[in-house]
Write an enzyme that holds these catalytic residues in place. Structure first.
Site, mmCIF file in Angstrom:
data_model
loop_
_atom_site.group_PDB
_atom_site.id
_atom_site.type_symbol
_atom_site.label_atom_id
_atom_site.label_comp_id
_atom_site.label_asym_id
_atom_site.label_seq_id
_atom_site.Cartn_x
_atom_site.Cartn_y
_atom_site.Cartn_z
ATOM 1 N N HIS A 45 0.829 -1.214 0.000
ATOM 2 C CA HIS A 45 0.000 0.000 0.000
ATOM 3 C C HIS A 45 0.865 1.266 0.000
ATOM 4 O O HIS A 45 0.447 2.304 0.506
ATOM 5 C CB HIS A 45 -0.978 0.007 1.197
ATOM 6 N N GLU A 178 -7.335 -0.904 -14.841
ATOM 7 C CA GLU A 178 -7.913 -1.182 -13.515
ATOM 8 C C GLU A 178 -8.776 0.000 -13.050
ATOM 9 O O GLU A 178 -9.862 -0.187 -12.514
ATOM 10 C CB GLU A 178 -6.812 -1.419 -12.463
ATOM 11 N N ASP A 190 1.902 -3.745 -9.583
ATOM 12 C CA ASP A 190 1.630 -5.076 -10.144
ATOM 13 C C ASP A 190 1.953 -5.140 -11.638
ATOM 14 O O ASP A 190 2.544 -6.108 -12.124
ATOM 15 C CB ASP A 190 0.157 -5.454 -9.929
HETATM 16 C C1 GLA Z 1 -2.987 -4.245 -5.066
HETATM 17 C C2 GLA Z 1 -2.773 -3.085 -6.025
HETATM 18 C C3 GLA Z 1 -1.342 -2.557 -5.955
HETATM 19 C C4 GLA Z 1 -0.890 -2.293 -4.516
HETATM 20 C C5 GLA Z 1 -1.239 -3.482 -3.622
HETATM 21 C C6 GLA Z 1 -1.000 -3.186 -2.166
HETATM 22 O O1 GLA Z 1 -2.228 -5.338 -5.496
HETATM 23 O O2 GLA Z 1 -3.069 -3.454 -7.340
HETATM 24 O O3 GLA Z 1 -1.204 -1.405 -6.749
HETATM 25 O O4 GLA Z 1 -1.431 -1.105 -4.045
HETATM 26 O O5 GLA Z 1 -2.612 -3.881 -3.754
HETATM 27 O O6 GLA Z 1 0.359 -2.976 -1.951
#
Ligand code: GLA
Length: 415
Positions: A45, A178, A190
């Site tokens: 996060h 997303e 990600d």
């Molecule tokens: C999800 C989101 C990421 C990141 C994580 C928490 O995977 O897609 O962008 O914020 O949660 O670290």
């Protein structure tokens, strides 16, 4: 017993999807676009707060076997869920009402690629994957990245993948998918790791500048071990967006006292402590967690770079930072749940486990633990037994091999 590594797994998957494509469309695919899921070692996060993250690409993939069409149709078969969908690249103004949720990602990718003037073409495609869905290992980012590669390959636009900046541009595009097509205001972690992962390396990424470094994983006989709670992350999207909003609120308030800040990344713990009382209690906890987590990532990266003779000591420090990260996510950021907490507690009570934490957005999904090879058997037995006894669910355990980022395989080269 889960075996530590199977080098042939990806080639088995490619052979299986090639066969599935031939069964579905009558002849073999031209290429297979493949994108990995990820596990984040530390830095949770923090990405949407312009901070630091430290993920690895795992040997679990979304694969899309495809062949270019002469028209503008996109014909999709998602063979794992036994579902199909189709759309037209010239009619992408809105998502058709009956379109299945997984197809929104492909519609999103196609729309944004066209809007950014990339040449793309219609495809016949079969999609398969072994990234568990909704388990915090980035199955949706892997799907968007694989779809991006598939459309670009069909449109002969693959050179964008040859440069670092090209990959970063595609990561940002998949992040927008997303936001605009799935309603999750996620960060950039990600998609970036799925594109930029490197075998046996973790990616130290500055989510503001997008500068990165591939840090070698010298784990001295330890394995990155993932445990899946098998609890679906029902709250993830709404609570995720709330956390993001709370962090932004914190920055808004703190900027009255600390001029020039534009995100939590700009605040260090000393300044924060001077002004934290200005924040509502909940916002204060959220912000504290993010500020501390950014510091932990910097420390974790620096300990992993310790000289080889200090590896054992460094790994202990790394594990302690992972544990502290989980505690912050549980107590201050409040995105853990009893199943994740239990898995980390079991893991931490086993000799040979140097650290354990939840990974990904939270509210279910997976934990990541660093486990010595001699402790693997005990780890698996105890996690399975104790988790089942207390939760009534059989957890899944994956020993992960850290692999490369997304790639395209040409069928002609494979046979
Ligand atoms: C999800 C989101 C990421 C990141 C994580 C928490 O995977 O897609 O962008 O914020 O949660 O670290």
């Amino acid at each position: 017993m889960v075996k530590p590594r199977n080098l042939n797994q990806q080639s088995n998957r490619i052979a299986a999807i090639t066969q599935k494509f031939a069964e579905t469309f009558g002849s073999p695919p031209t290429f297979i676009a493949s994108a990995p899921g990820r596990v984040n070692l530390i830095g949770e996060h923090t990405d949407y707060n312009d901070g630091y993250v430290f993920p690895v690409a795992i040997d679990k993939y979304i694969n899309i076997a495809a062949r270019q069409r002469t028209d503008r149709r996109v014909i999709l078969h998602a063979s794992d869920v036994n579902d199909a969908s189709e759309f037209d690249l010239d009619a992408l103004h809105s998502i058709p009402q009956q379109a299945p949720a997984w197809s929104h990602y492909l519609i999103g990718v196609a729309s944004l690629l066209q809007a950014s003037r990339r040449k793309i073409a219609g495809i016949d495609a079969v999609i398969t994957g072994d990234v568990p869905i909704g388990a915090g290992l980035s199955s949706s980012a892997a799907l968007s990245v694989a779809a991006t590669l598939a459309f670009l390959t069909a449109g002969s636009e693959l050179e964008v993948l040859e440069s670092e900046n090209g990959k970063k541009e595609l990561a940002a595009l998949c992040q927008r998918v997303e936001h605009e097509f799935a309603g999750v205001n996620c960060g950039i972690m990600d998609q970036t790791i799925s594109l930029l992962g490197k075998e046996n390396h973790a990616l130290f990424l500055d989510c503001r500048s997008l500068e990165y470094e591939h840090v070698p994983l010298n784990l001295a006989g330890h394995y990155i071990t993932i445990c899946n709670t098998k609890v679906k992350r029902e709250l993830a999207a709404s609570e995720y967006n709330k956390r993001r909003a709370e962090c932004e609120r914190g920055v808004d308030i703190l900027s009255q006292w600390i001029p020039g800040i534009s995100s939590l990344r700009d605040i260090d713990l000393t300044d924060f402590k001077k002004h934290e009382e200005e924040l509502p209690a909940l916002t204060q906890k959220r912000c504290r967690y993010v500020i501390e987590e950014n510091t932990r990532v910097l420390e974790a990266v620096s300990v992993l770079k310790a000289p080889t003779e200090k590896t054992d000591e460094a790994l202990i420090q790394f594990g302690n930072l992972m544990n502290a990260s989980h505690n912050g996510l549980r107590d201050d950021y409040e995105v853990s749940c009893k199943e994740l907490d239990l898995l980390t507690e079991i893991a931490r009570s086993i000799t040979g486990v140097i650290g354990s934490r939840m990974t990904g957005a939270g509210f279910g999904g997976c934990t990541v633990s660093i486990v010595h090879k001699d402790a693997l058997e005990t780890f698996q037995t105890r996690v399975r037994k104790e988790y089942h006894e207390q939760i009534g669910i059989d957890p899944e355990i994956y020993l992960c091999h850290v692999g490369d980022g997304a790639q395209v395989f040409w069928s002609s080269e494979l046979s």
